[in-house]
Scaffold this active site. Structure first.
Site, PDB file in Angstrom:
ATOM      1  N   HIS A   7       0.818  -1.207   0.000  1.00 18.20           N
ATOM      2  CA  HIS A   7       0.000   0.000   0.000  1.00 18.20           C
ATOM      3  C   HIS A   7       0.852   1.258   0.000  1.00 18.20           C
ATOM      4  O   HIS A   7       2.026   1.224   0.347  1.00 18.20           O
ATOM      5  CB  HIS A   7      -0.993   0.039   1.177  1.00 18.20           C
ATOM      6  CG  HIS A   7      -0.392  -0.030   2.552  1.00 18.20           C
ATOM      7  ND1 HIS A   7      -0.230  -1.202   3.261  1.00 18.20           N
ATOM      8  CD2 HIS A   7       0.069   0.936   3.389  1.00 18.20           C
ATOM      9  CE1 HIS A   7       0.295  -0.957   4.450  1.00 18.20           C
ATOM     10  NE2 HIS A   7       0.499   0.355   4.558  1.00 18.20           N
ATOM     11  N   HIS A  79       3.804   7.057   3.853  1.00 18.96           N
ATOM     12  CA  HIS A  79       4.757   5.950   3.694  1.00 18.96           C
ATOM     13  C   HIS A  79       4.344   5.040   2.551  1.00 18.96           C
ATOM     14  O   HIS A  79       3.215   5.110   2.068  1.00 18.96           O
ATOM     15  CB  HIS A  79       4.929   5.149   4.995  1.00 18.96           C
ATOM     16  CG  HIS A  79       3.712   4.412   5.488  1.00 18.96           C
ATOM     17  ND1 HIS A  79       2.843   4.918   6.429  1.00 18.96           N
ATOM     18  CD2 HIS A  79       3.212   3.190   5.186  1.00 18.96           C
ATOM     19  CE1 HIS A  79       1.894   4.044   6.699  1.00 18.96           C
ATOM     20  NE2 HIS A  79       2.075   2.980   5.944  1.00 18.96           N
ATOM     21  N   GLU A 130       7.445   0.988   5.189  1.00 19.67           N
ATOM     22  CA  GLU A 130       6.910  -0.097   6.016  1.00 19.67           C
ATOM     23  C   GLU A 130       7.194  -1.404   5.285  1.00 19.67           C
ATOM     24  O   GLU A 130       6.996  -1.482   4.071  1.00 19.67           O
ATOM     25  CB  GLU A 130       5.386   0.105   6.185  1.00 19.67           C
ATOM     26  CG  GLU A 130       4.710  -0.999   6.986  1.00 19.67           C
ATOM     27  CD  GLU A 130       3.193  -0.755   7.162  1.00 19.67           C
ATOM     28  OE1 GLU A 130       2.640   0.195   6.566  1.00 19.67           O
ATOM     29  OE2 GLU A 130       2.576  -1.550   7.900  1.00 19.67           O
TER      30      GLU A 130
HETATM   31  C1  LIG Z   1      -1.430   0.349  10.674  1.00 14.60           C
HETATM   32  C2  LIG Z   1      -0.082   0.231  10.001  1.00 14.60           C
HETATM   33  C3  LIG Z   1      -0.177  -0.666   8.770  1.00 14.60           C
HETATM   34  O1  LIG Z   1      -0.243  -0.200   7.620  1.00 14.60           O
HETATM   35  O2  LIG Z   1      -0.216  -1.904   8.989  1.00 14.60           O
HETATM   36  C4  LIG Z   1       0.510   1.601   9.656  1.00 14.60           C
HETATM   37  O3  LIG Z   1       0.827   1.947   8.547  1.00 14.60           O
HETATM   38  S1  LIG Z   1       0.746   2.613  11.003  1.00 14.60           S
HETATM   39  C5  LIG Z   1       1.393   4.152  10.339  1.00 14.60           C
HETATM   40  C6  LIG Z   1       1.814   5.053  11.425  1.00 14.60           C
HETATM   41  N1  LIG Z   1       3.008   4.538  12.121  1.00 14.60           N
HETATM   42  C7  LIG Z   1       4.247   4.960  11.844  1.00 14.60           C
HETATM   43  O4  LIG Z   1       4.459   5.872  11.020  1.00 14.60           O
HETATM   44  C8  LIG Z   1       5.371   4.315  12.621  1.00 14.60           C
HETATM   45  C9  LIG Z   1       6.737   4.662  12.111  1.00 14.60           C
HETATM   46  N2  LIG Z   1       6.986   6.107  12.180  1.00 14.60           N
HETATM   47  C10 LIG Z   1       7.765   6.685  13.133  1.00 14.60           C
HETATM   48  O5  LIG Z   1       8.321   5.985  13.982  1.00 14.60           O
HETATM   49  C11 LIG Z   1       7.906   8.181  13.118  1.00 14.60           C
HETATM   50  O6  LIG Z   1       6.786   8.772  12.475  1.00 14.60           O
HETATM   51  C12 LIG Z   1       9.210   8.665  12.443  1.00 14.60           C
HETATM   52  C13 LIG Z   1       9.260   8.288  10.960  1.00 14.60           C
HETATM   53  C14 LIG Z   1      10.420   8.070  13.141  1.00 14.60           C
HETATM   54  C15 LIG Z   1       9.228  10.179  12.529  1.00 14.60           C
HETATM   55  O7  LIG Z   1       9.143  10.481  13.876  1.00 14.60           O
HETATM   56  P1  LIG Z   1       8.724  11.933  14.381  1.00 14.60           P
HETATM   57  O8  LIG Z   1       7.460  12.320  13.702  1.00 14.60           O
HETATM   58  O9  LIG Z   1       8.763  11.974  15.865  1.00 14.60           O
HETATM   59  O10 LIG Z   1       9.923  12.725  13.888  1.00 14.60           O
HETATM   60  P2  LIG Z   1      10.114  14.204  13.469  1.00 14.60           P
HETATM   61  O11 LIG Z   1       8.851  14.928  13.191  1.00 14.60           O
HETATM   62  O12 LIG Z   1      11.059  14.750  14.448  1.00 14.60           O
HETATM   63  O13 LIG Z   1      10.840  13.949  12.088  1.00 14.60           O
HETATM   64  C16 LIG Z   1      12.172  13.476  11.978  1.00 14.60           C
HETATM   65  C17 LIG Z   1      12.543  13.592  10.511  1.00 14.60           C
HETATM   66  O14 LIG Z   1      11.779  12.628   9.758  1.00 14.60           O
HETATM   67  C18 LIG Z   1      10.982  13.309   8.805  1.00 14.60           C
HETATM   68  N3  LIG Z   1       9.713  12.577   8.689  1.00 14.60           N
HETATM   69  C19 LIG Z   1       8.812  12.350   9.649  1.00 14.60           C
HETATM   70  N4  LIG Z   1       7.788  11.640   9.192  1.00 14.60           N
HETATM   71  C20 LIG Z   1       8.061  11.388   7.880  1.00 14.60           C
HETATM   72  C21 LIG Z   1       7.388  10.714   6.847  1.00 14.60           C
HETATM   73  N5  LIG Z   1       6.236  10.105   7.059  1.00 14.60           N
HETATM   74  N6  LIG Z   1       7.958  10.661   5.635  1.00 14.60           N
HETATM   75  C22 LIG Z   1       9.155  11.266   5.409  1.00 14.60           C
HETATM   76  N7  LIG Z   1       9.842  11.926   6.346  1.00 14.60           N
HETATM   77  C23 LIG Z   1       9.300  12.001   7.567  1.00 14.60           C
HETATM   78  C24 LIG Z   1      10.825  14.703   9.324  1.00 14.60           C
HETATM   79  O15 LIG Z   1      10.523  15.590   8.289  1.00 14.60           O
HETATM   80  C25 LIG Z   1      12.171  14.951   9.940  1.00 14.60           C
HETATM   81  O16 LIG Z   1      13.099  15.257   8.948  1.00 14.60           O
HETATM   82  P3  LIG Z   1      14.267  16.311   9.190  1.00 14.60           P
HETATM   83  O17 LIG Z   1      15.105  15.698  10.281  1.00 14.60           O
HETATM   84  O18 LIG Z   1      14.955  16.379   7.871  1.00 14.60           O
HETATM   85  O19 LIG Z   1      13.560  17.567   9.610  1.00 14.60           O
HETATM   86 CO   LIG Z   2       0.836   1.276   6.526  1.00 12.11          CO
END
Ligand SMILES: C[C@@H](C(=O)O)C(=O)SCCNC(=O)CCNC(=O)[C@H](O)C(C)(C)COP(=O)(O)OP(=O)(O)OC[C@H]1O[C@@H](n2cnc3c(N)ncnc32)[C@H](O)[C@@H]1OP(=O)(O)O
Ligand SMILES: [Co+2]
Length: 134
Positions: A7, A79, A130
């Protein structure tokens, strides 16, 4: 290692409005909204012939998509999810190559009842990835 595209996920500020755009404007098949408390999001899947679109709305105060929506208030592509055959082997291979697995690094059960991990966007051209075991 990578299999099919499972996805593309789009973070949205308002799920009802976003689901209506896909259902009514674009004429797509849209699922019910399902809360995913382990992931801090509510999901809706748009079923396409060759893949799916996952709409994500924040769930709870510590949702991982809150900071993304703060930076992108109208929403945006959050993502991409690729399929892998063995999530633990994929996790270990990514670690060996120096990629950062987000969170604890342990797989969680994702929206399809299968284990998933996330790879930090800093290692992948600014794209959050992912991996889902199929
Ligand atoms: C249900 C399940 C499924 O499908 O089965 C799902 O999808 S659950 C979908 C939701 N779950 C997730 O997203 C879990 C994995 N995601 C995470 O752990 C987090 O969102 C991170 C990706 C580590 C970002 O963490 P956080 O928002 O606290 O960080 P932050 O705002 O300080 O951002 C750190 C750096 O990453 C960038 N950044 C943050 N989110 C981003 C994204 N989605 N795509 C691209 N870049 C991204 C920011 O711009 C920043 O860049 P700069 O440093 O350059 O400024
Ligand atoms: Co997902």
């Amino acid at each position: 290692m990578l299999g099919r595209l499972n996805h593309v996920a789009i973070a949205v500020p308002n799920m009802e409005e976003a689901a209506a755009v896909y259902r009514d404007t674009l004429g797509a098949k849209v699922s019910e909204a399902v809360p995913q408390p382990d992931h801090g999001v509510t999901t809706v899947f748009v079923e396409l012939e060759n893949t799916k679109i996952e709409l994500l709305e924040p769930l709870g105060d510590d949702s991982p998509i809150l900071s993304y929506l703060k930076k992108n208030p109208k929403g945006g592509i959050h993502h991409v999810c690729y399929e892998v055959e063995d999530i633990m082997a994929a996790r270990d291979q990514m670690r060996e190559k120096g990629a950062t697995i987000t969170g604890t690094g342990e797989p969680k059960i994702g929206a399809h009842g299968k284990p998933v991990i996330f790879l930090h966007p800093k290692d992948f051209n600014g794209t959050l990835i992912e991996l889902e075991q199929v």
